[in-house]
Motif scaffolding. Structure first.
Motif, PDB file in Angstrom:
ATOM      1  N   LEU A 193     -31.433 -82.873  -0.959  1.00 53.03           N
ATOM      2  CA  LEU A 193     -30.385 -82.829  -1.975  1.00 53.03           C
ATOM      3  C   LEU A 193     -30.908 -83.254  -3.342  1.00 53.03           C
ATOM      4  CD1 LEU A 193     -27.556 -84.458   0.156  1.00 53.03           C
ATOM      5  CD2 LEU A 193     -27.776 -82.032  -0.408  1.00 53.03           C
ATOM      6  N   GLU A 194     -31.737 -84.291  -3.355  1.00 51.22           N
ATOM      7  CA  GLU A 194     -32.334 -84.782  -4.595  1.00 51.22           C
ATOM      8  C   GLU A 194     -33.742 -85.255  -4.286  1.00 51.22           C
ATOM      9  OE1 GLU A 194     -29.960 -87.948  -6.163  1.00 51.22           O
ATOM     10  OE2 GLU A 194     -28.164 -86.715  -6.360  1.00 51.22           O
ATOM     11  N   GLY A 195     -34.641 -85.110  -5.261  1.00 53.48           N
ATOM     12  CA  GLY A 195     -35.991 -85.633  -5.108  1.00 53.48           C
ATOM     13  C   GLY A 195     -36.989 -84.573  -4.655  1.00 53.48           C
ATOM     14  N   PHE A 196     -38.228 -85.024  -4.455  1.00 51.08           N
ATOM     15  CA  PHE A 196     -39.327 -84.147  -4.059  1.00 51.08           C
ATOM     16  C   PHE A 196     -39.960 -84.680  -2.778  1.00 51.08           C
ATOM     17  CE2 PHE A 196     -38.598 -82.828  -8.275  1.00 51.08           C
ATOM     18  CZ  PHE A 196     -39.231 -81.617  -8.489  1.00 51.08           C
ATOM     19  N   ALA A 197     -40.329 -83.755  -1.906  1.00 45.59           N
ATOM     20  CA  ALA A 197     -40.945 -84.116  -0.625  1.00 45.59           C
ATOM     21  C   ALA A 197     -42.133 -83.185  -0.382  1.00 45.59           C
ATOM     22  CB  ALA A 197     -39.923 -83.999   0.506  1.00 45.59           C
ATOM     23  N   CYS A 198     -42.881 -83.474   0.675  1.00 50.94           N
ATOM     24  CA  CYS A 198     -44.016 -82.608   1.018  1.00 50.94           C
ATOM     25  C   CYS A 198     -44.196 -82.579   2.527  1.00 50.94           C
ATOM     26  CB  CYS A 198     -45.303 -83.085   0.347  1.00 50.94           C
ATOM     27  SG  CYS A 198     -45.914 -84.688   0.918  1.00 50.94           S
ATOM     28  N   ARG A 199     -44.777 -81.483   3.015  1.00 49.40           N
ATOM     29  CA  ARG A 199     -45.176 -81.412   4.420  1.00 49.40           C
ATOM     30  C   ARG A 199     -46.687 -81.609   4.468  1.00 49.40           C
ATOM     31  NH1 ARG A 199     -42.908 -77.120   7.327  1.00 49.40           N
ATOM     32  NH2 ARG A 199     -41.448 -76.524   5.706  1.00 49.40           N
ATOM     33  N   TYR A 200     -47.167 -82.348   5.474  1.00 46.62           N
ATOM     34  CA  TYR A 200     -48.578 -82.718   5.483  1.00 46.62           C
ATOM     35  C   TYR A 200     -49.052 -83.079   6.889  1.00 46.62           C
ATOM     36  CZ  TYR A 200     -47.125 -87.561   6.115  1.00 46.62           C
ATOM     37  OH  TYR A 200     -46.577 -88.706   6.630  1.00 46.62           O
ATOM     38  N   LYS A 201     -50.372 -83.161   7.024  1.00 48.30           N
ATOM     39  CA  LYS A 201     -51.030 -83.684   8.230  1.00 48.30           C
ATOM     40  C   LYS A 201     -52.215 -84.535   7.784  1.00 48.30           C
ATOM     41  CE  LYS A 201     -51.874 -81.185  11.966  1.00 48.30           C
ATOM     42  NZ  LYS A 201     -51.048 -81.182  13.180  1.00 48.30           N
ATOM     43  N   GLN A 239     -53.856 -83.627   4.155  1.00 51.36           N
ATOM     44  CA  GLN A 239     -53.728 -82.286   3.583  1.00 51.36           C
ATOM     45  C   GLN A 239     -52.247 -81.996   3.422  1.00 51.36           C
ATOM     46  OE1 GLN A 239     -56.128 -79.883   2.508  1.00 51.36           O
ATOM     47  NE2 GLN A 239     -54.230 -79.092   1.605  1.00 51.36           N
ATOM     48  N   ILE A 240     -51.825 -81.761   2.177  1.00 50.98           N
ATOM     49  CA  ILE A 240     -50.445 -81.361   1.896  1.00 50.98           C
ATOM     50  C   ILE A 240     -50.383 -79.844   1.984  1.00 50.98           C
ATOM     51  CG2 ILE A 240     -48.677 -81.220   0.093  1.00 50.98           C
ATOM     52  CD1 ILE A 240     -49.536 -84.007  -0.829  1.00 50.98           C
ATOM     53  N   PHE A 241     -49.408 -79.330   2.739  1.00 52.12           N
ATOM     54  CA  PHE A 241     -49.253 -77.889   2.933  1.00 52.12           C
ATOM     55  C   PHE A 241     -48.228 -77.270   1.997  1.00 52.12           C
ATOM     56  CE2 PHE A 241     -50.234 -79.450   7.327  1.00 52.12           C
ATOM     57  CZ  PHE A 241     -51.553 -79.031   7.350  1.00 52.12           C
ATOM     58  N   ALA A 242     -47.278 -78.076   1.519  1.00 52.70           N
ATOM     59  CA  ALA A 242     -46.214 -77.538   0.666  1.00 52.70           C
ATOM     60  C   ALA A 242     -45.483 -78.683   0.000  1.00 52.70           C
ATOM     61  CB  ALA A 242     -45.225 -76.708   1.488  1.00 52.70           C
ATOM     62  N   PHE A 243     -44.994 -78.427  -1.204  1.00 50.29           N
ATOM     63  CA  PHE A 243     -44.061 -79.329  -1.859  1.00 50.29           C
ATOM     64  C   PHE A 243     -42.656 -78.770  -1.662  1.00 50.29           C
ATOM     65  CE2 PHE A 243     -47.890 -80.143  -4.565  1.00 50.29           C
ATOM     66  CZ  PHE A 243     -48.058 -81.470  -4.187  1.00 50.29           C
ATOM     67  N   HIS A 244     -41.682 -79.668  -1.505  1.00 54.85           N
ATOM     68  CA  HIS A 244     -40.296 -79.243  -1.294  1.00 54.85           C
ATOM     69  C   HIS A 244     -39.392 -79.854  -2.352  1.00 54.85           C
ATOM     70  CE1 HIS A 244     -40.915 -76.891   2.273  1.00 54.85           C
ATOM     71  NE2 HIS A 244     -41.761 -77.813   2.680  1.00 54.85           N
ATOM     72  N   THR A 245     -38.437 -79.054  -2.781  1.00 57.72           N
ATOM     73  CA  THR A 245     -37.565 -79.392  -3.895  1.00 57.72           C
ATOM     74  C   THR A 245     -36.106 -79.281  -3.456  1.00 57.72           C
ATOM     75  OG1 THR A 245     -37.616 -77.078  -4.634  1.00 57.72           O
ATOM     76  CG2 THR A 245     -39.283 -78.550  -5.557  1.00 57.72           C
ATOM     77  N   THR A 266     -53.338 -87.677  -7.174  1.00 58.26           N
ATOM     78  CA  THR A 266     -53.757 -87.749  -5.770  1.00 58.26           C
ATOM     79  C   THR A 266     -53.017 -86.724  -4.931  1.00 58.26           C
ATOM     80  OG1 THR A 266     -54.288 -90.105  -5.968  1.00 58.26           O
ATOM     81  CG2 THR A 266     -53.914 -89.251  -3.742  1.00 58.26           C
ATOM     82  N   GLU A 267     -51.702 -86.592  -5.141  1.00 52.57           N
ATOM     83  CA  GLU A 267     -50.914 -85.624  -4.371  1.00 52.57           C
ATOM     84  C   GLU A 267     -51.334 -84.196  -4.688  1.00 52.57           C
ATOM     85  OE1 GLU A 267     -47.102 -88.650  -4.066  1.00 52.57           O
ATOM     86  OE2 GLU A 267     -47.267 -87.229  -5.732  1.00 52.57           O
ATOM     87  N   HIS A 285     -61.273 -84.780 -10.181  1.00 53.92           N
ATOM     88  CA  HIS A 285     -61.336 -83.371 -10.545  1.00 53.92           C
ATOM     89  C   HIS A 285     -59.981 -82.897 -11.069  1.00 53.92           C
ATOM     90  CE1 HIS A 285     -63.582 -79.391  -9.434  1.00 53.92           C
ATOM     91  NE2 HIS A 285     -63.175 -79.413 -10.678  1.00 53.92           N
ATOM     92  N   VAL A 286     -58.911 -83.329 -10.432  1.00 54.77           N
ATOM     93  CA  VAL A 286     -57.569 -82.960 -10.908  1.00 54.77           C
ATOM     94  C   VAL A 286     -57.365 -83.471 -12.319  1.00 54.77           C
ATOM     95  CG1 VAL A 286     -55.077 -83.319 -10.575  1.00 54.77           C
ATOM     96  CG2 VAL A 286     -56.537 -82.849  -8.606  1.00 54.77           C
TER      97      VAL A 286
END
Length: 200
Positions: free
Chosen positions: A60-68, A76-82, A187-188, A199-200
């Motif tokens: 509903l609010e904020g940012f999340a990510c899927r990772y392993k 390793q982050i696979f996707a950001f979610h909004t 880092t993310e 590098h980022v």
């Protein structure tokens, strides 16, 4: 559903309407989905690898990510979610999580029981096609990420991610002119794009 969640749920409606037109009945049924709303602190798992959830979450609010994590502790982050995403809707069919879903910022999350999602999709079968198409779009984005990690320069990877986020946030009404919220750290971004923080 508590009344204060309705404006945020509109993000889901807006996202799906960026894919296809919804009927008024479909729109109202999405808005009426019963959910338990919870605030989650940053850097917390919403659902963890190995879990067997009986519910899916609507961001509903904020940012999340899927990772392993690798065995050596590298993430390793696979996707950001909004806002507007249901990142673990796959648990309707894949009963065991093979990765984790965690918060990047403080998040407000609506937890929807699988039974209620199932009822929604049986009542409005066309929504199954819409969610399936949304999943296919996620898969196409993931393929672009893999191409980026394997073949694109660091600068191009980051530029491609920024363009992706502008498009996604615009679809749910979170773009203001040329400005979008993107509360990710170096880092993310590095964990997502296979780059060192420096590098980022």
């Amino acid at each position: 559903m508590p009344p204060h969640t309705v404006p945020q749920v509109h993000r889901l409606v807006r996202k799906l309407e960026s894919i296809t037109d919804l009927t008024e009945a479909e729109r109202q049924s999405l808005l009426a989905l019963p959910m338990r709303v919870r605030d989650v602190r940053p850097d917390q798992d919403i659902v963890s690898e190995g879990d067997r959830p009986s519910q899916s979450c609507l961001l509903l609010e904020g940012f999340a990510c899927r990772y392993k994590f690798t065995k050596t502790g590298k993430r390793q982050i696979f996707a950001f979610h909004t806002p507007g995403d249901i990142p673990d809707i796959l648990t309707l069919h894949l009963k065991t999580m093979d990765h984790s879903l965690g918060t990047i910022t403080p998040c407000r999350v609506g937890f929807i029981q699988h039974d209620h999602l199932g009822d929604l999709l049986r009542e409005h079968p066309r929504l199954s096609d819409v969610f399936w198409r949304d999943t296919l779009i996620d898969a196409a984005v993931f393929r672009e990420w893999m191409l980026g990690i394997g073949r694109r320069s660091a600068r191009t990877r980051i530029a491609h991610l920024f363009c992706e986020m502008v498009t996604r946030l615009d679809a749910v009404g979170l773009r203001e002119g040329e400005v979008i919220p993107l509360p990710t750290t170096q880092t993310e971004l590095g964990d997502a794009l296979g780059l060192s923080t420096v590098h980022v």
